[in-house]
Design an enzyme around this catalytic site. Structure first.
Site, PDB file in Angstrom:
ATOM      1  N   TYR B  16       0.816  -1.225   0.000  1.00  0.00           N
ATOM      2  CA  TYR B  16       0.000   0.000   0.000  1.00  0.00           C
ATOM      3  C   TYR B  16       0.849   1.273   0.000  1.00  0.00           C
ATOM      4  O   TYR B  16       0.714   2.116  -0.879  1.00  0.00           O
ATOM      5  CB  TYR B  16      -0.928   0.011   1.225  1.00  0.00           C
ATOM      6  CG  TYR B  16      -1.767   1.258   1.305  1.00  0.00           C
ATOM      7  CD1 TYR B  16      -2.886   1.404   0.502  1.00  0.00           C
ATOM      8  CD2 TYR B  16      -1.437   2.298   2.159  1.00  0.00           C
ATOM      9  CE1 TYR B  16      -3.656   2.556   0.541  1.00  0.00           C
ATOM     10  CE2 TYR B  16      -2.201   3.459   2.204  1.00  0.00           C
ATOM     11  CZ  TYR B  16      -3.307   3.577   1.398  1.00  0.00           C
ATOM     12  OH  TYR B  16      -4.059   4.722   1.441  1.00  0.00           O
ATOM     13  N   SER B  39       6.844 -14.834  -6.921  1.00  0.00           N
ATOM     14  CA  SER B  39       5.394 -14.994  -7.036  1.00  0.00           C
ATOM     15  C   SER B  39       4.705 -13.636  -7.161  1.00  0.00           C
ATOM     16  O   SER B  39       3.713 -13.492  -7.876  1.00  0.00           O
ATOM     17  CB  SER B  39       4.848 -15.769  -5.834  1.00  0.00           C
ATOM     18  OG  SER B  39       5.154 -15.074  -4.637  1.00  0.00           O
ATOM     19  N   SER B 112       9.197  -0.769   8.866  1.00  0.00           N
ATOM     20  CA  SER B 112       7.828  -0.474   8.440  1.00  0.00           C
ATOM     21  C   SER B 112       7.052   0.111   9.616  1.00  0.00           C
ATOM     22  O   SER B 112       6.753  -0.579  10.583  1.00  0.00           O
ATOM     23  CB  SER B 112       7.145  -1.739   7.921  1.00  0.00           C
ATOM     24  OG  SER B 112       5.948  -1.403   7.277  1.00  0.00           O
ATOM     25  N   LYS B 134       5.346  -3.235  16.563  1.00  0.00           N
ATOM     26  CA  LYS B 134       6.265  -2.229  16.030  1.00  0.00           C
ATOM     27  C   LYS B 134       7.257  -1.755  17.098  1.00  0.00           C
ATOM     28  O   LYS B 134       8.417  -1.494  16.798  1.00  0.00           O
ATOM     29  CB  LYS B 134       5.491  -1.031  15.468  1.00  0.00           C
ATOM     30  CG  LYS B 134       4.727  -1.338  14.182  1.00  0.00           C
ATOM     31  CD  LYS B 134       4.062  -0.076  13.625  1.00  0.00           C
ATOM     32  CE  LYS B 134       3.286  -0.354  12.355  1.00  0.00           C
ATOM     33  NZ  LYS B 134       2.497   0.817  11.918  1.00  0.00           N
TER      34      LYS B 134
END
Lengths: 331, 331
Positions: B16, B39, B112, B134
């Site tokens: 995203y 993939s 991330s 996180k």
């Protein structure tokens, strides 16, 4: 003389589906314990539920997943362990497996499943990674030769019916407009003929789902724990009256409220794009919807006796709440 | 002579927010590589994006998180590693940390994040468990003394503005009714006086949020990678024009469409109950909304120089898209 009811330890009993499993266990006369963290027991948001547990004779046991020795001790007091932990703790059920292995006395373990059968699905990301976590737990249980039952209860009515499967917040079905993922129509996707029809008409994504009331899910789960027919099997909750397509669901609702809804259809291509373009957690909600309604992951395979049994057939005495009745709550 | 631009390896670049980071990196002239699984590269859904990457000079590198040696080799070719992996892979970033440690050459690692600052939040479950993942990654990076920047970009416009923060599927703002978590009004919750006012009027949950456009998030992220001012700091993206409350957001939208919306307010007690009674993933979406709009986790603390800097102040040359302009897209 009736056989003694097994003692059940529930881990995750204050969660969404856990509370219904606890209620059903106590109601069925099983000596029932719930493992709760002290912080959960002290949480004012959980106060009413904790009181309800106590009033129904449930024993609260303080502890958590991450304290191995106390977990082993609690498991030694039980015959059956049911995990209803939430999504975030699914991988950590390896801690329960290790404790069950060490305790050595558990006759049946039900890991936290309560969704679609993760061994029969064709979900795309990010739903596929989520389902893979449950698959890993299944394989870990089997590798340790722990006796199990997996509960594939399909769609929660409280989530899917109260919103007519709109991934949104309002817990009442819409009265004006409704969005349907896929084309939403045909039924009976188990038949071969039907599959051919699908191919002929290029209707690739028109599957039915199964919507079950949470109390019924609790009841069926508890029925399974002492039953040799569900040993090392998947219990599928797919009562015939609860199987329907989204279009049927909307039509049923329209009839009840005496009003037509504006139906918007989301073709598969558009839904796939939406999944790619949505951040977490909406991408998960949409990918689950794709798996259920466009891939047919709830209904596109036959339950074979070697791996599973169906709940309403196995326990015909349970009077389940059907979709039609459920929708009456919102009229 | 301008200093040479660092070489950037992006892991999770087809996700995203990742795609915007990749685009910004290439646009800024950084030699840019994206680690993709074979993939993913073969997935028709990703075809357009992969082509776009190639056309902008981005190098595709086949591999994945779970192949340690190839990950080390790729990292050795880069100066900076940016992870934009999705929610399901957050804990697995320990693999990236191990590979960076072994490679020994990385000048900056951006894990991330791309949400609220997880070290300054008061979220309830299940959002708190999600944020804790996180936090664990942050502590692991710091323990290994890997140079880092954490990007706290707050709310994605593509998700929050396109829906007016309705946790639903439609990617267009509503034109009839809108549901507001909390009371939705005041602004400027950084001031002490305001906190007292909140207490006097018992308006406990009236915080503003910050809504940032995804391209801008990519741009600010890339600005930070070679900047000594963001070394071992949090980069907060909080441009003044993008800070607003839900009520202000709805009013802005109403003005644009020339029509009033019916506003329903969800008091905190009701929202907490809804979180308890919603299954995954809706409970996560609602708990995040609670953290942002009712706990004020985006705006209820001051950015202190010892731990962070603000992006629009640090990079005043970036022309960011403000909330007002963003909403014009939907009129």
């Amino acid at each position: 003389m009736a056989p003694e009811k097994s003692k059940i330890l529930i881990i995750g009993g204050t969660g969404y589906i856990g509370q219904f499993v606890v209620e059903a266990s106590a109601k069925a006369g099983h000596p029932t314990s719930v493992l709760v963290r002290e912080s959960t027991a002290a949480d004012p948001l959980k106060g009413k539920l904790i009181d309800k547990f106590k009033n129904s004779g449930v024993t609260l046991v303080f502890g958590d997943l991450y304290d191995h020795q106390s977990l082993v001790n609690e498991i030694k007091q039980a015959d059956v362990v049911i995990s209803t932990v939430g999504k975030m703790q699914i991988p950590d059920q390896t801690k329960i497996i290790a404790a069950i292995k060490e305790a050595g006395n558990i006759k049946r373990f039900l890991p936290s499943e309560f969704g679609i059968d993760v061994d029969h699905q064709n979900a795309i990301e990010p739903a596929s990674s989520m389902f893979a976590e449950k698959v890993q737990i299944r394989r870990a249980i089997e590798a340790e030769r722990i006796p199990f039952t997996y509960i594939a209860c399909n769609c929660f009515s409280g989530y899917f019916l109260s919103t007519l499967a709109q991934p949104g917040a309002a817990a009442v079905p819409p009265r004006d407009k409704v969005t349907i993922h896929g084309d939403g129509t045909p039924k009976g996707t188990n038949e071969f003929m039907h599959h051919s029809l699908l191919e002929i008409f290029h209707l690739d994504f028109v599957f039915v789902a199964v919507f079950n009331e949470e109390h019924d899910i609790g009841t069926y789960t508890i029925k399974a724990v002492d039953d040799p027919r569900t040993l090392n099997k998947i219990l599928y909750i797919k009562p015939p009256e609860n199987i329907c397509s989204l279009n049927e669901l909307v039509s049923l609702w329209e009839k009840k409220i005496g009003k037509s809804l504006e139906r918007s259809y989301v073709p598969e291509e558009q839904l796939l794009k939406l999944i790619q373009e949505s951040p977490f957690p909406m991408n998960v909600a949409l990918a689950v919807s794709h798996s259920i309604f466009l891939k047919g992951d709830v209904t596109n395979f036959e339950i074979e006796p070697r791996f599973g049994v169906e709940a309403s057939e196995t326990y015909p005495d349970v009077k389940y709440t059907c979709v039609d009745e459920y929708l009456d709550r919102f009229v």
